[in-house]
Design an enzyme around this catalytic site. Structure first.
Site, PDB file in Angstrom:
ATOM      1  N   ALA A  63     -16.070  54.226 -45.255  1.00  0.00           N
ATOM      2  CA  ALA A  63     -15.917  55.675 -45.397  1.00  0.00           C
ATOM      3  C   ALA A  63     -14.658  56.097 -44.646  1.00  0.00           C
ATOM      4  CB  ALA A  63     -17.135  56.366 -44.806  1.00  0.00           C
ATOM      5  N   GLY A 109     -19.015  51.545 -45.530  1.00  0.00           N
ATOM      6  CA  GLY A 109     -19.321  52.111 -46.842  1.00  0.00           C
ATOM      7  C   GLY A 109     -18.787  51.254 -47.977  1.00  0.00           C
ATOM      8  N   GLU A 112     -21.323  48.821 -48.604  1.00  0.00           N
ATOM      9  CA  GLU A 112     -22.500  49.514 -49.150  1.00  0.00           C
ATOM     10  C   GLU A 112     -22.299  49.834 -50.635  1.00  0.00           C
ATOM     11  OE1 GLU A 112     -22.297  52.232 -45.769  1.00  0.00           O
ATOM     12  OE2 GLU A 112     -24.433  51.890 -45.460  1.00  0.00           O
ATOM     13  N   GLU A 132     -20.064  49.815 -38.487  1.00  0.00           N
ATOM     14  CA  GLU A 132     -20.303  51.216 -38.075  1.00  0.00           C
ATOM     15  C   GLU A 132     -20.668  51.351 -36.606  1.00  0.00           C
ATOM     16  OE1 GLU A 132     -21.399  49.788 -40.796  1.00  0.00           O
ATOM     17  OE2 GLU A 132     -21.234  51.137 -42.521  1.00  0.00           O
TER      18      GLU A 132
HETATM   19  N1  CAA Z   1     -11.001  55.548 -42.436  1.00  0.00           N
HETATM   20  C1  CAA Z   1      -9.815  56.167 -42.243  1.00  0.00           C
HETATM   21  N2  CAA Z   1      -8.682  55.511 -41.925  1.00  0.00           N
HETATM   22  C2  CAA Z   1      -8.765  54.189 -41.797  1.00  0.00           C
HETATM   23  C3  CAA Z   1      -9.954  53.469 -41.986  1.00  0.00           C
HETATM   24  C4  CAA Z   1     -11.115  54.207 -42.336  1.00  0.00           C
HETATM   25  N3  CAA Z   1     -12.289  53.625 -42.574  1.00  0.00           N
HETATM   26  N4  CAA Z   1      -9.718  52.166 -41.783  1.00  0.00           N
HETATM   27  C5  CAA Z   1      -8.414  52.054 -41.482  1.00  0.00           C
HETATM   28  N5  CAA Z   1      -7.828  53.272 -41.500  1.00  0.00           N
HETATM   29  C6  CAA Z   1      -6.426  53.584 -41.281  1.00  0.00           C
HETATM   30  C7  CAA Z   1      -5.969  53.309 -39.849  1.00  0.00           C
HETATM   31  O1  CAA Z   1      -6.210  54.420 -39.028  1.00  0.00           O
HETATM   32  C8  CAA Z   1      -4.491  53.034 -40.040  1.00  0.00           C
HETATM   33  O2  CAA Z   1      -3.850  54.272 -40.190  1.00  0.00           O
HETATM   34  P1  CAA Z   1      -2.354  54.492 -39.659  1.00  0.00           P
HETATM   35  O3  CAA Z   1      -1.526  53.475 -40.368  1.00  0.00           O
HETATM   36  O4  CAA Z   1      -2.072  55.894 -39.988  1.00  0.00           O
HETATM   37  O5  CAA Z   1      -2.432  54.234 -38.169  1.00  0.00           O
HETATM   38  C9  CAA Z   1      -4.432  52.326 -41.389  1.00  0.00           C
HETATM   39  O6  CAA Z   1      -5.642  52.672 -42.065  1.00  0.00           O
HETATM   40  C10 CAA Z   1      -4.332  50.822 -41.310  1.00  0.00           C
HETATM   41  O7  CAA Z   1      -5.366  50.356 -40.446  1.00  0.00           O
HETATM   42  P2  CAA Z   1      -5.090  49.222 -39.356  1.00  0.00           P
HETATM   43  O8  CAA Z   1      -3.871  49.534 -38.592  1.00  0.00           O
HETATM   44  O9  CAA Z   1      -6.364  49.072 -38.602  1.00  0.00           O
HETATM   45  O10 CAA Z   1      -4.812  47.969 -40.286  1.00  0.00           O
HETATM   46  P3  CAA Z   1      -5.258  46.461 -40.117  1.00  0.00           P
HETATM   47  O11 CAA Z   1      -4.735  45.781 -41.291  1.00  0.00           O
HETATM   48  O12 CAA Z   1      -4.959  45.972 -38.759  1.00  0.00           O
HETATM   49  O13 CAA Z   1      -6.890  46.493 -40.217  1.00  0.00           O
HETATM   50  C11 CAA Z   1      -9.036  47.056 -41.158  1.00  0.00           C
HETATM   51  C12 CAA Z   1      -7.516  46.867 -41.399  1.00  0.00           C
HETATM   52  C13 CAA Z   1      -9.679  45.729 -40.782  1.00  0.00           C
HETATM   53  C14 CAA Z   1      -9.662  47.589 -42.413  1.00  0.00           C
HETATM   54  C15 CAA Z   1      -9.237  48.053 -39.976  1.00  0.00           C
HETATM   55  O14 CAA Z   1      -8.460  49.202 -40.235  1.00  0.00           O
HETATM   56  C16 CAA Z   1     -10.645  48.502 -39.770  1.00  0.00           C
HETATM   57  O15 CAA Z   1     -11.421  47.801 -39.157  1.00  0.00           O
HETATM   58  N6  CAA Z   1     -10.994  49.717 -40.276  1.00  0.00           N
HETATM   59  C17 CAA Z   1     -12.217  50.357 -39.982  1.00  0.00           C
HETATM   60  C18 CAA Z   1     -13.369  49.760 -40.719  1.00  0.00           C
HETATM   61  C19 CAA Z   1     -14.628  50.529 -40.449  1.00  0.00           C
HETATM   62  O16 CAA Z   1     -14.996  50.775 -39.310  1.00  0.00           O
HETATM   63  N7  CAA Z   1     -15.350  50.888 -41.524  1.00  0.00           N
HETATM   64  C20 CAA Z   1     -16.555  51.601 -41.417  1.00  0.00           C
HETATM   65  C21 CAA Z   1     -16.303  53.076 -41.559  1.00  0.00           C
HETATM   66  S1  CAA Z   1     -17.763  54.022 -41.283  1.00  0.00           S
HETATM   67  C22 CAA Z   1     -18.646  53.912 -42.715  1.00  0.00           C
HETATM   68  O17 CAA Z   1     -18.244  53.321 -43.665  1.00  0.00           O
HETATM   69  C23 CAA Z   1     -19.961  54.641 -42.652  1.00  0.00           C
HETATM   70  C24 CAA Z   1     -20.827  54.497 -43.812  1.00  0.00           C
HETATM   71  O18 CAA Z   1     -21.857  53.858 -43.728  1.00  0.00           O
HETATM   72  C25 CAA Z   1     -20.560  55.224 -45.058  1.00  0.00           C
END
Ligand code: CAA
Length: 714
Positions: A63, A109, A112, A132
């Protein structure tokens, strides 16, 4: 604006491509577009099956985390998640086989959505996970219900409570994915989809029935997980909520479990814990954005390194380079010092091996990357030198003068100084543009922070190279300005001042350490000093005295210097703020001598020692940090308040669930922080001085974060 979701027909299969760079996060518009595209495919006579795939480097990273900030109350969340759950049921009810084609990451998400598809195929190096919990929430789109049905409760609990992603081959074995596609993912997914259309096979995770034995094993796994979490996740809420949601689904079925998941998610998403962890997620990414440095700033390739000084810090830094596969020369003045350093490094690797985290072969291979030397021979071959000699200005200047002669002109000259003026080393080297601070935190091979100190003349190329290198070394690099103690130790001086004064006023060393570990720090101030060495601080104080300065305004406690004079340096000498079983032992007991010293020093200052409440200890120390943090920010030594939070979380283990000292101050409320500083000034003296930025923010009704993540002056 390009379409967030594209729809094509290829070979009789509807291909739905999510294209929301950089990570295909599920914003509300993406959720809707997926929903509409799947419905369109269901009604499209040209499509016999459907493939859902991500454009760019990944499937879906979850998400959109920013959207959670719009959920102001649990009720907001309940209504939003109701829509999401219904949407995923619609996907699952698609009359045509729906296949998720995964590359890169399917996280949160994203996984999911994939679980609501009928089948999942992935490339071999894809990763799937429910991270999460690392954001203080639980999977909120059915993950706590569908995942246990796909892979069993035990693995689902593990994945949802530790947040770690698993690789596609393991996911295949566990039943989370159905096939690994060896060649082109889209092509493979289309073939897979066609075969399912031909056999008419559709599998809905929510309909997977659990046997009584599976339910019992799952409920037992929940009980075991709770027990473990009481030790590993002290103070956190989300990991326990995950287990509750999974258990509800096991005990009462998918539908009731889903409602429970939504309730628990709604509870977590508005919690301070989640807000703090979300703040840190973005703050950690934000630190890479440094004024004057852009993506186009050239960087230098680091192929070989050298570390000067084989003591505790130098050894840990050499290990950090070797662990990243970078060959490193380790120089010390004589063979005995070198051999001691190498023996410590080997011992550290052997401990890692005994824990099963390294093989004997890996130990030898990594050790072979570290070449000991007592001369400067070979230094003209390296791309970076990290100086890690004693914290002594003259010694460091002499070292830099020497490095200026022997290193290649383009070599980065880094100093691991924790406090001293980088510009003085830069001048001594004769090539100031190449000089920068690389302040590692002890133990250097473990702690994730690298404070990158920008000198007056440090070139943008050297800063950009340092940021890139930090990532390669597995560190979070934070660029800070060159003031005494930089950001980490400048603020720490105020933290320590309060810790010493609280002791003299009547709190005990054990009470102060206990209160701060209960607050969430891994170790209290006194335990930390015993690890770091009381001699280190004493030498810095001596240097400061010699130049007529003190580290933090206010009364200077004489107790640490008295311990130093007694040769009580901490763990390494078997005595410091505590008594230890033997030199080097970690087994500590309180020492009545400290109380005696505190009584003596209190008497000298005319203080009657008295009981101090636990709350006062937390308030004094966190207020001192926030007030000095505000000054650091206003003076431009940190770019953003978030940078300070990252420094404290990764450098000192400041509790993540509090978001770092600046975020924590915002949670307490800046008016309260300001009122405390004013009260302390009245109670203790003028050395408690309100930071002008703090006063201004309160007057404007703002916090460090109320407008944007940045209130810094730089
Ligand atoms: N939402 C919004 N922005 C996100 C994002 C997300 N889920 N995941 C990554 N981004 C953004 C980062 O903030 C970053 O933005 P900037 O370039 O502006 O700084 C950009 O995407 C690239 O991210 P990284 O610098 O982290 O890139 P990476 O290649 O090193 O890592 C990744 C990629 C492994 C996907 C890492 O970004 C990550 O772990 N993301 C979060 C994953 C996460 O926690 N997902 C769960 C979300 S909560 C959810 O989904 C709830 C639900 O049940 C519905």
């Amino acid at each position: 604006m390009p379409d967030l979701v594209r729809y094509d027909i290829t070979d009789g299969v509807a291909v739905i491509t999510i294209d929301n760079p950089p990570v295909n996060a599920l914003s509300p518009a993406v959720w809707t577009a997926i929903d509409e595209a799947v419905a369109r495919a269901g009604a499209d006579a040209a499509a016999q099956a459907i493939v859902l795939i991500g454009a760019g480097t990944t499937f879906i990273a979850g998400a959109d985390i920013k959207v959670f900030d719009t959920l102001k109350t649990s009720a907001d969340s309940m209504s939003r998640s109701g829509g999401t759950h219904a949407l995923l049921r619609r996907l699952e009810d698609s009359p045509k086989p729906l296949i998720a084609a995964i590359h890169g990451n399917a996280l949160g998400g994203g996984l999911e959505v994939a679980q609501a598809c009928h089948f999942r195929v992935a490339v071999k190096d894809a990763r799937v996970g429910q991270p999460e919990v690392l954001l203080g929430i639980i999977p909120g789109a059915g993950g706590t219900q569908r995942l246990p049905r796909l892979c069993g409760a035990k693995l689902a609990i593990e994945m949802c409570t530790d947040g770690k992603a698993v690789a596609a081959p393991k996911a295949l074995e566990a039943g989370i994915v159905d096939a690994i596609v060896p060649g082109d993912l889209l092509q493979g997914a289309i073939e897979f989809a066609k075969s399912k259309a031909a056999s008419g096979q559709i599998r809905k995770a929510r309909d997977i029935a659990l046997t009584a034995d599976q339910v019992k094993a799952g409920v037992d796994a929940c009980a075991a997980a709770r027990q473990t979490l009481t030790k590993t996740a002290k103070g956190a809420k989300a990991p326990f909520a995950v287990v509750d949601a999974i258990e509800a689904g096991l005990a009462s079925g998918f539908d009731r479990g889903s409602v429970r998941e939504r309730e628990l998610f709604a509870d977590c998403v508005v919690s301070t814990e989640s807000k703090a962890l979300r703040h840190l997620f973005f703050a950690e990414r934000e630190v890479a954005k440094v004024p004057g440095i852009s993506k186009d700033t050239p960087t230098k390739e680091i192929r070989r390194a050298a570390v000067i000084g084989a003591g505790t810090m130098g050894g840990g830094i050499a290990m950090t380079y070797a662990n990243a596969g970078i060959p490193v020369l380790l120089k010390d003045v004589d063979d005995a010092a070198l051999q001691r350093g190498l023996a410590t490094i080997r011992r550290n690797y052997e401990v890692t091996m005994s824990k099963g985290k390294m093989t004997a072969e890996q130990v030898e291979k990594t050790m072979a990357l570290i070449t000991p030397t007592t001369t400067y021979d070979g230094l003209d071959q390296v791309d970076i030198v990290v100086e890690a000699v004693f914290e002594n200005m003259d010694l460091k200047k002499a070292t830099f003068a020497e490095l200026g002669k022997v290193a290649r002109p383009d070599c980065v000259l880094a100093s691991n100084s924790s406090t001293l003026d980088i510009d003085e080393f830069a001048r001594a080297s004769g090539r100031p543009a190449q000089v920068i601070g690389h302040h590692f935190f002890s133990p250097a091979n473990v702690m994730k922070l690298l404070e990158i100190v920008r000198g007056r003349e440090t070139s943008p190329e050297v800063i950009a190279t340092s940021l890139k290198l930090a990532k390669r070394l597995g560190k979070v690099g934070v660029v800070v300005g060159n003031c005494f103690g930089f950001v980490a130790n400048r603020m720490l001086a105020y933290y320590m001042r309060e810790a010493y004064l609280l002791l003299e006023e009547g709190a005990s060393v054990e009470q102060i350490d206990r209160v701060l570990t209960e607050f969430g720090l891994p170790v209290g101030p006194y335990g930390m000093q015993d690890i770091a060495g009381i001699d280190v601080g004493a030498r810095i104080r001596m240097y400061l005295k010699s130049i007529g300065k003190t580290r933090a305004e206010g009364p200077q406690s004489a107790i640490p210097d008295r311990l130093f004079e007694m040769g009580r340096y901490g763990q390494k000498t078997g005595a410091g703020w505590y008594k230890y079983d033997a030199p080097g032992s970690r087994n500590r007991t309180p020492d009545p001598l400290i109380e005696q010293l505190a009584d003596e020093e209190a008497a000298k200052r005319g203080i009657t020692r008295h009981p101090i409440a636990d709350d006062e200890i937390v308030a004094r120390i966190t207020t001192a940090l926030a007030n000095e943090g505000a000054r650091v920010l206003e003076e431009g030594y940190a770019t953003r308040a978030g940078d300070i939070d990252i420094v404290y979380v990764y450098g000192f283990g400041f509790p993540r669930h509090s978001g770092g000292p600046m975020f924590y101050a915002d949670t307490v409320g800046l008016p309260t922080i300001l009122a405390r500083v004013q009260e302390y000034r009245a109670r203790f003296g003028d050395y408690w001085e309100v930071a002008p930025l703090l006063e201004r923010l309160v007057a404007e009704g703002r916090g460090f974060y109320s407008d944007s993540a940045s209130v810094g002056a730089a």
